[in-house]
Write a protein that holds these residues in place. Structure first.
Motif: not given
Ligand code: SF4
Ligand code: SF4
Lengths: 432, 395
Positions: B82, B107, B109-110, B246-248, B334, B336-339
């Motif tokens: 993302m 996170c 990354v953001i 919830f993100c990417e 996603a 590599f999305c650690d959370p």
């Molecule tokens: S997809 Fe996951 S790791 Fe990537 S920016 Fe969003 S919350 Fe952070």
């Protein structure tokens, strides 16, 4: 390399301190001492000591497992229980170690936590890590300390107040409950006095690399030097004695004009001075280091050795305002700085320590460090005209340490540095 | 009658996927003094931007139709996709005209992307919005209030206008309405998911991230009227809840594939930021910012970005799936999305303990091939249907 490595006084002292700590941990069932699991960045060692409890640092266990070649199997164990290959390997290594009986670095079983102190500083994954541990140790209380990020490159009064209030109303009450002891501010202040002394000394120690040759390697040896200050001894008289001894030894090296000590003896010729960003790889630590000292490369400053605190920027624990200074300490860790601050800091290191090159070791596990490093590197290159290079590895997952890739990268980097030196020499000759 | 909704759905789809944010930019150009504040996932109290005379615009990455040329030079291969799409948009002209950017603390990354925006000098302000992880009003509440104040200060510097109590209350009321309409649609879809496909629902909600809330409320009202009618034909599909996205965002093709493979999605966290506050915020108080803060502290949904030890997310996820009468959960995160990924083992364990069936997969916003995921979802759906038939036969 010139001679056999002889254990110096400081090394003996450090070994004794660690040995004693692990013996204490192994005897908690007899002594009744309470155990607090917590993280290195933003660690509240002094507060833990003030309550007479013992800290355990899962990150340090993970890196020790990496060095002892055990992390690979621990990580696989955690992946078997559903953890993704993509996530931070420190977490998986720790969970795998716990599933395997929680045997610590000395071969003794580590006691389970009585308190999980979630100092949520500079890394979002810490929170996920302790949420996982909380499920694995059901019923163990968790004290959450949310450290605000220095998004604007500053610590405001509101941020400090937020920290102090959390300490007063969340952390300290839980510590009182778990330890059975009352919070004693004068005791804490006494411990903080020692912290400030140790912090003065570590700043002096890391400043010695301004000498030519540098008497120490601020990264590969630096990770040993930060051990006591980061892993629960900050605030103890033993830590002060250790750092005094270490500083004396290093000053002696400066006086004699000696270079750093490596696992194969003393480095004789300092050819390249580097500043390194990012944590090291632990699974092949010796091989990794050898790639540098074989080429006469010494790291004169590194960001990783600042994860436990930015003492070189002036921060000291302050006995006169114990809780506020604990709060500020947490906010001041390297990974809690914003990217422009990190770049400025690295630029300062490159300039003040007369570095020839800047290297990023980008760690797959660690978004906190890694996200943004490519831009940081380019900015430093543009700002200072310094040669830069970039390698990738992981902390404790042996699958992500590719010796040949790293060696190739480093070889070309060192070649580039060499050529620059030649050109610089020629230019100096013509202008002379 | 039933086809009348089609043009509206088409418009929503086009707006939802418009990486030029033309609708929002057009809105800004229509009147002097208007501002656009871009925000990244997950949650941001858009009420305060609305009250300040601006539009908060959700930025969810470049999806699968933004070619990444420059973004890859900013991120290593092991970081989710993302942020490179967002950087690409920032370096192209997609985000021109935006006055400020909000990076909610979800996170690292953001968090670090906020630093990159600062260095690139994007917008008139860049704010990393540190949501408190302490939920005591006097501690976390006070801190959060200050954070929101800083956003208001930034907007004031641009507009010269500080929203009044009335303006804030009015905006809160509009967003309350927005959430109420959305929840009504979810509630109806829970029983009649064939009336509006998940793909359409997704686009309708996503379109709401690029338009004024008044306009979106009108659209939601129309959609609600539509799903109240007996439209469409039920098909033999299982009902699922999607969690972890919830993100990417998954590409639209993947969202479609889930449905084609035999699943009605009856709840999800794809755009959970718009549904973050569960219930209403106080819209008639003398301290509207306090009401926004209070809602965050006491009415937030569960999320991988929120410290949950006192209110475990696995219990809340199972309760949600049961409430929606879902047959299973799709854990979609996603890569590599650690959370999201670090939450998975405990969420899956809770499903095992509760007898809730699930499957898990990873995606990337630019995933082009969904064959494997589609097969996996199809097998999951078939196995549940088969299991139920067997159970019925055994009775
Ligand atoms: S997809 Fe996951 S790791 Fe990537 S920016 Fe969003 S919350 Fe952070
Ligand atoms: S993400 Fe980085 S800082 Fe955080 S736990 Fe992992 S290695 Fe440590």
């Amino acid at each position: 390399m010139s001679k056999e490595v002889v254990k110096e006084k400081s090394m003996v002292l450090q070994k004794e301190m660690l040995g004693k700590h692990f013996i204490e941990l192994s005897r908690t069932h007899e002594t009744g001492k309470k155990v607090v699991y917590t993280f290195v960045p933003g660690n509240l060692s002094e507060l833990i000591l003030a309550f007479g409890m013992l800290p355990v640092y899962p990150e340090i266990n993970a890196l020790q497992s990496g060095m002892r070649k055990k992390s690979g199997s621990f990580i696989r164990e955690a992946e078997k229980m559903g953890h993704s290959e993509d996530v931070c390997t420190y977490v998986k290594c720790d969970i795998g170690m716990m599933l395997n009986g929680n045997i610590g670095p000395t071969g003794e079983k580590l006691p389970p936590p009585d308190l999980l102190l979630l100092s949520y500083t500079g890394c979002f994954t810490f929170m996920k890590w302790f949420e996982s541990l909380e499920r694995l140790y059901p019923g163990v209380p968790v004290a959450m300390l949310h450290t605000p990020y220095q998004e604007n490159g500053e610590m405001t009064e509101e941020m400090t107040n937020y920290m102090v209030e959390q300490l007063k109303q969340e952390v300290i009450p839980k510590m009182e409950m778990v330890s059975g002891n009352k919070y004693d501010e004068s005791k804490l202040a006494g411990i903080l006095e020692n912290s400030a002394k140790a912090e003065d000394l570590i700043v002096k120690i890391f400043s010695t690399t301004k000498n030519r040759p540098s008497p120490i390697d601020a990264y590969f040896a630096g990770v040993y030097y930060i051990g006591p200050i980061n892993s629960g001894f900050r605030g103890t008289p033993e830590a002060v004695t250790y750092y005094e001894a270490l500083y004396e030894e290093i000053l002696e090296r400066v006086r004699l004009g000696l270079g750093p000590i490596t696992p194969e003896g003393e480095m004789e010729e300092e050819r390249f001075r580097l500043v390194v960003e990012g944590p090291p790889n632990w699974t092949s630590f010796r091989e990794f280091w050898k790639l540098f000292y074989d080429m006469g490369a010494v790291v004169v400053a590194s960001s990783y050795t600042k994860v436990g605190g930015m003492h070189d920027l002036g921060f000291r624990h302050d006995p006169a305002q114990p809780l506020a200074s604990l709060g500020k300490y947490c906010m001041n860790c390297y990974t809690n700085l914003n990217l422009p601050q990190r770049i400025d800091l690295l630029a300062k290191y490159i300039t003040e320590y007369h570095a020839d090159g800047f290297l990023v070791n980008s760690i797959k596990s660690c978004n906190s460090f890694s996200a943004g490093q490519l831009l940081m590197m380019r900015q430093l290159e543009e700002r200072l005209g310094i040669p830069v290079s970039f390698i990738e590895s992981d902390l404790v997952d042996p699958r992500y340490f590719s010796y040949s890739n790293i060696k190739n990268r480093l070889d070309s980097f060192f070649q580039m540095l060499d050529q620059r030196k030649i050109i610089k020499g020629q230019m100096e000759e013509t202008t002379a | 009658m039933h086809t009348e909704i089609q043009p509206l759905l088409e418009t929503c789809k086009q707006l939802a996927l418009d990486l030029q944010f033309s609708h929002a930019k057009k809105w800004k150009a229509e009147k002097a003094g208007r501002i656009l504040v871009g925000y990244m996932p997950i949650y941001f109290p858009r009420e305060i931007v609305h009250a300040a005379g601006g539009l908060a615009v959700g930025i969810l990455g470049g999806g699968d139709h933004k070619q990444i040329i420059k973004g890859d030079a900013y991120y290593q291969s092991y970081i989710c996709h993302m942020p490179r799409g967002i950087i690409e948009m920032a370096l192209d002209d997609n985000l021109n005209g935006f006055d400020g950017f909000i990076f909610p603390s979800i996170c690292d990354v953001i968090r670090n992307l906020s630093g990159i925006f600062r260095m690139l000098g994007k917008g008139k302000f860049v704010k990393y919005l540190d949501f408190p992880q302490n939920f005591e009003p006097a501690i976390g509440g006070t801190f959060y209030k200050k954070e929101l104040q800083l956003v208001l200060d930034e907007m004031f510097r641009i507009t010269g206008h500080r929203p009044t109590m009335e303006e804030l209350n009015h905006s809160i009321g509009l967003f309350n309405r927005n959430r109420q309409l959305t929840e009504r649609i979810y509630d109806i879809r829970q029983n009649y998911p064939w009336r509006l496909s998940f793909e359409d629902l997704y686009c309708v909600l996503r379109a709401g991230l690029v338009m004024p809330v008044e306009e979106h409320n009108r659209i939601l009202s129309e959609i609600l009227d539509y799903v109240k009618q007996d439209v469409g034909e039920p098909m033999d599909k299982i009902k699922v809840v999607v969690n972890g996205a919830f993100c990417e965002q998954p590409p639209l093709g993947l969202i479609k594939s889930i449905e084609i493979a035999g699943c009605y999605v009856v709840d999800d966290d794809l755009l959970v930021g718009s549904r973050w506050i569960q219930g209403d915020m106080g819209d008639d108080t003398s301290d509207p910012i306090g009401a926004i803060v209070d809602a965050y502290l006491t009415k937030s949904t569960f999320s991988s970005s929120v410290y949950d030890v006192n209110n475990p997310k696995e219990a809340r996820l199972i309760a949600l799936a049961r409430h929606r009468r879902a047959d299973g959960i799709l854990f979609a995160a996603a890569s590599f999305c650690d959370p999201a990924l670090l939450d998975r083992p405990q969420l899956q364990k809770a499903c095992d303990d509760a007898g809730m069936r699930y499957i898990s997969f990873q995606y990337s916003e630019n995933t082009g091939q969904f064959k494997v995921i589609k097969e996996q979802v199809g097998t999951f759906s078939d196995s549940i249907k088969l299991w139920e038939e067997e159970a019925v036969m055994g009775n």
